[in-house]
Design a protein around this motif. Structure first.
Motif, PDB file in Angstrom:
ATOM      1  N   ARG A 194      22.731  -0.837 -48.091  1.00  0.00           N
ATOM      2  CA  ARG A 194      22.339  -1.534 -49.258  1.00  0.00           C
ATOM      3  C   ARG A 194      21.795  -0.935 -50.035  1.00  0.00           C
ATOM      4  O   ARG A 194      21.422  -2.201 -51.175  1.00  0.00           O
ATOM      5  CB  ARG A 194      21.616  -2.937 -48.456  1.00  0.00           C
ATOM      6  N   LEU A 195      21.610  -0.161 -50.209  1.00  0.00           N
ATOM      7  CA  LEU A 195      21.477   0.915 -51.630  1.00  0.00           C
ATOM      8  C   LEU A 195      21.975   0.376 -52.957  1.00  0.00           C
ATOM      9  O   LEU A 195      22.965   0.800 -52.427  1.00  0.00           O
ATOM     10  CB  LEU A 195      21.221   1.987 -51.516  1.00  0.00           C
ATOM     11  N   PRO A 196      21.452   0.051 -53.382  1.00  0.00           N
ATOM     12  CA  PRO A 196      21.902  -0.618 -55.563  1.00  0.00           C
ATOM     13  C   PRO A 196      22.972   0.289 -55.461  1.00  0.00           C
ATOM     14  O   PRO A 196      24.196   0.103 -55.477  1.00  0.00           O
ATOM     15  CB  PRO A 196      20.975  -0.527 -55.914  1.00  0.00           C
ATOM     16  N   GLN A 197      22.810   2.236 -55.944  1.00  0.00           N
ATOM     17  CA  GLN A 197      23.423   2.858 -56.123  1.00  0.00           C
ATOM     18  C   GLN A 197      24.922   3.307 -55.196  1.00  0.00           C
ATOM     19  O   GLN A 197      25.842   3.120 -55.296  1.00  0.00           O
ATOM     20  CB  GLN A 197      23.026   4.316 -56.488  1.00  0.00           C
ATOM     21  N   VAL A 198      24.912   2.514 -53.793  1.00  0.00           N
ATOM     22  CA  VAL A 198      25.618   2.487 -53.072  1.00  0.00           C
ATOM     23  C   VAL A 198      26.574   1.734 -53.045  1.00  0.00           C
ATOM     24  O   VAL A 198      27.939   1.352 -53.027  1.00  0.00           O
ATOM     25  CB  VAL A 198      25.547   3.140 -51.617  1.00  0.00           C
ATOM     26  N   LEU A 199      26.286   0.265 -52.965  1.00  0.00           N
ATOM     27  CA  LEU A 199      26.785  -0.821 -53.321  1.00  0.00           C
ATOM     28  C   LEU A 199      27.442  -0.802 -55.110  1.00  0.00           C
ATOM     29  O   LEU A 199      28.715  -1.110 -54.721  1.00  0.00           O
ATOM     30  CB  LEU A 199      25.819  -2.421 -53.154  1.00  0.00           C
ATOM     31  N   ASP A 200      26.560  -0.280 -55.805  1.00  0.00           N
ATOM     32  CA  ASP A 200      27.739  -0.219 -57.057  1.00  0.00           C
ATOM     33  C   ASP A 200      28.244   0.627 -56.965  1.00  0.00           C
ATOM     34  O   ASP A 200      30.203   0.099 -57.202  1.00  0.00           O
ATOM     35  CB  ASP A 200      26.244   0.794 -57.960  1.00  0.00           C
ATOM     36  N   LEU A 201      28.622   1.971 -56.531  1.00  0.00           N
ATOM     37  CA  LEU A 201      30.243   2.229 -55.772  1.00  0.00           C
ATOM     38  C   LEU A 201      31.358   1.609 -55.136  1.00  0.00           C
ATOM     39  O   LEU A 201      31.898   2.115 -55.844  1.00  0.00           O
ATOM     40  CB  LEU A 201      29.493   4.186 -55.640  1.00  0.00           C
TER      41      LEU A 201
ATOM     42  N   LEU B 228      36.288  -1.838 -54.235  1.00  0.00           N
ATOM     43  CA  LEU B 228      36.411  -2.301 -53.757  1.00  0.00           C
ATOM     44  C   LEU B 228      36.758  -4.270 -54.804  1.00  0.00           C
ATOM     45  O   LEU B 228      37.183  -5.062 -53.925  1.00  0.00           O
ATOM     46  CB  LEU B 228      36.038  -2.443 -52.226  1.00  0.00           C
ATOM     47  N   GLY B 229      35.793  -3.985 -55.939  1.00  0.00           N
ATOM     48  CA  GLY B 229      35.091  -5.628 -56.033  1.00  0.00           C
ATOM     49  C   GLY B 229      33.415  -5.914 -55.658  1.00  0.00           C
ATOM     50  O   GLY B 229      33.403  -5.283 -54.949  1.00  0.00           O
ATOM     51  N   SER B 230      33.459  -7.224 -56.089  1.00  0.00           N
ATOM     52  CA  SER B 230      32.393  -7.874 -56.434  1.00  0.00           C
ATOM     53  C   SER B 230      31.741  -8.122 -55.090  1.00  0.00           C
ATOM     54  O   SER B 230      30.084  -8.451 -54.897  1.00  0.00           O
ATOM     55  CB  SER B 230      31.704  -8.287 -57.482  1.00  0.00           C
ATOM     56  N   ASP B 231      32.571  -8.796 -54.137  1.00  0.00           N
ATOM     57  CA  ASP B 231      32.282  -9.058 -52.557  1.00  0.00           C
ATOM     58  C   ASP B 231      32.715  -8.220 -52.037  1.00  0.00           C
ATOM     59  O   ASP B 231      33.616  -8.184 -51.634  1.00  0.00           O
ATOM     60  CB  ASP B 231      32.797 -10.610 -52.875  1.00  0.00           C
TER      61      ASP B 231
ATOM     62  N   LEU C 145      40.394   0.123 -45.081  1.00  0.00           N
ATOM     63  CA  LEU C 145      38.169   0.720 -45.099  1.00  0.00           C
ATOM     64  C   LEU C 145      38.007   1.069 -45.855  1.00  0.00           C
ATOM     65  O   LEU C 145      38.405   2.585 -46.142  1.00  0.00           O
ATOM     66  CB  LEU C 145      37.919   0.670 -43.768  1.00  0.00           C
ATOM     67  N   ALA C 146      37.014   1.417 -47.426  1.00  0.00           N
ATOM     68  CA  ALA C 146      36.783   2.541 -47.916  1.00  0.00           C
ATOM     69  C   ALA C 146      35.788   2.579 -46.917  1.00  0.00           C
ATOM     70  O   ALA C 146      34.384   2.384 -46.868  1.00  0.00           O
ATOM     71  CB  ALA C 146      36.160   2.129 -49.162  1.00  0.00           C
ATOM     72  N   ILE C 147      35.284   4.452 -46.180  1.00  0.00           N
ATOM     73  CA  ILE C 147      34.140   4.777 -45.247  1.00  0.00           C
ATOM     74  C   ILE C 147      33.979   5.180 -46.203  1.00  0.00           C
ATOM     75  O   ILE C 147      34.352   6.897 -46.436  1.00  0.00           O
ATOM     76  CB  ILE C 147      35.341   5.445 -44.268  1.00  0.00           C
TER      77      ILE C 147
ATOM     78  N   TYR D  11      33.326  -0.068 -45.585  1.00  0.00           N
ATOM     79  CA  TYR D  11      33.139  -1.251 -46.793  1.00  0.00           C
ATOM     80  C   TYR D  11      34.519  -2.666 -46.741  1.00  0.00           C
ATOM     81  O   TYR D  11      35.665  -1.669 -46.886  1.00  0.00           O
ATOM     82  CB  TYR D  11      32.463  -1.663 -47.655  1.00  0.00           C
ATOM     83  N   LEU D  12      34.327  -3.162 -46.871  1.00  0.00           N
ATOM     84  CA  LEU D  12      35.624  -4.377 -47.249  1.00  0.00           C
ATOM     85  C   LEU D  12      35.113  -4.975 -48.138  1.00  0.00           C
ATOM     86  O   LEU D  12      34.283  -5.593 -48.365  1.00  0.00           O
ATOM     87  CB  LEU D  12      35.904  -4.945 -45.788  1.00  0.00           C
ATOM     88  N   PRO D  13      36.028  -5.503 -49.280  1.00  0.00           N
ATOM     89  CA  PRO D  13      36.135  -6.927 -49.445  1.00  0.00           C
ATOM     90  C   PRO D  13      36.116  -7.988 -48.706  1.00  0.00           C
ATOM     91  O   PRO D  13      36.914  -7.756 -47.779  1.00  0.00           O
ATOM     92  CB  PRO D  13      37.240  -6.901 -50.545  1.00  0.00           C
ATOM     93  N   THR D  14      35.593  -8.784 -49.439  1.00  0.00           N
ATOM     94  CA  THR D  14      35.545 -10.264 -48.151  1.00  0.00           C
ATOM     95  C   THR D  14      36.698 -10.834 -48.104  1.00  0.00           C
ATOM     96  O   THR D  14      37.277 -11.956 -47.631  1.00  0.00           O
ATOM     97  CB  THR D  14      34.687 -11.167 -48.662  1.00  0.00           C
ATOM     98  N   SER D  15      37.511 -10.643 -49.064  1.00  0.00           N
ATOM     99  CA  SER D  15      39.131 -11.004 -49.361  1.00  0.00           C
ATOM    100  C   SER D  15      39.722 -10.666 -48.014  1.00  0.00           C
ATOM    101  O   SER D  15      40.993 -10.756 -47.485  1.00  0.00           O
ATOM    102  CB  SER D  15      39.871 -10.627 -50.473  1.00  0.00           C
TER     103      SER D  15
END
Length: 277
Positions: A68-75, A80-83, A117-119, A210-214
């Protein structure tokens, strides 16, 4: 559209070639601290080391925080998009001079998320050619899913010891060396492997998928954690992170989740996810 962490050329490279060149998301001292927490868990609970093979984020609070680190989620948002959903985080460890390896394979052979998946692979120790860093075949995510077989080699770090069993061209393979705290990301359809660790240190990596929610999944329903944005689709059963700071109190929580997600991952296989062994 503006990006948050990556440059537009880095995003284009990921889309075009199926992987991201290494980027730094932790300092070397921060990576060392995460490694120390891992090795403290291994020392305290050696009988539970097999539970680090899938969804370690549900048993270890420090892994949940890492995802959940902000830099990892920003990347990941740039890719993948914002969700965003986190499907799993786990460790891939090669002991020094133990002969462990991963044969050429595509994760989409048994992880059936669509479109992919973005691994992320985060190094907690140096991942060099000598220590068996990740190898990828650029652009192979655009090709077909190749035929795979399960293996029985105990030196494989893959749960099913799987490998591609048909001919393909690996002449363009690229080695992705990582310093501690550096991250690479690859498309789950990309052909990849890693060789044995011939160094004097453990090669320790954390996989974060990670995945987009779609996104959707073929087969039985799956679970994931919403780590950024909103889920307006409901394609996955949403789960929480660890229920306690004590790993032993999270074992049952993790087991239920692993049972749900492996119903299709291990369909037709004689192998079983290590966390359920």
């Amino acid at each position: 559209m503006p990006t948050k962490f990556l440059s537009r050329s880095q995003v284009d490279h990921f889309n075009d070639h199926g992987f991201l060149q290494p980027v730094r998301v932790l300092s070397e001292s921060e990576a060392r601290s995460v490694r120390d927490e891992l090795e403290q868990f291994e020392a305290d609970f050696p009988e539970h080391r097999n539970k680090l093979d899938l969804k370690a984020n549900l048993i270890l609070p420090f892994v949940d925080r890492l995802t959940r680190l902000p830099q990892v989620l920003d990347l990941m948002e740039d890719l993948l998009g914002s969700d965003l959903l986190l499907w799993s985080a786990e460790f891939r460890i090669k002991e020094a001079n133990a002969g462990q390896y991963a044969a050429w394979h595509q994760d989409t052979a048994y992880i059936t998320h669509k479109p992919f998946l973005a691994i992320g692979l985060l190094a907690l120790s140096r991942a060099s050619i000598q220590s068996g860093c990740l190898r990828v075949i650029p652009d192979s995510h655009k090709g077909p899913l190749l035929s795979h077989s399960d293996g029985d080699d105990r030196k494989s770090i893959l749960t099913r010891a799987q490998y591609i069993d048909e001919a393909f061209d690996d002449s363009t393979a690229v080695d992705l060396e990582l310093a501690p705290g550096e991250l690479t990301v690859f498309n789950s359809a990309l052909i990849h492997s890693s060789g044995p660790n011939h160094s004097d240190d453990r090669r320790i990596g954390v996989l974060m998928s990670y995945l987009p929610t779609s996104a959707t999944k073929e087969g039985s329903r799956d679970t994931a954690i919403l780590v950024r944005g909103e889920d307006c689709f409901g394609h996955f059963d949403l789960e929480s992170g660890p229920v306690s700071d004590n790993p032993l109190e999270n074992v049952e929580h993790q087991r239920r989740s692993i049972e749900a997600v492996t119903a299709s991952m291990f369909a037709g296989s004689a192998h079983q996810v290590k966390g359920l062994q």
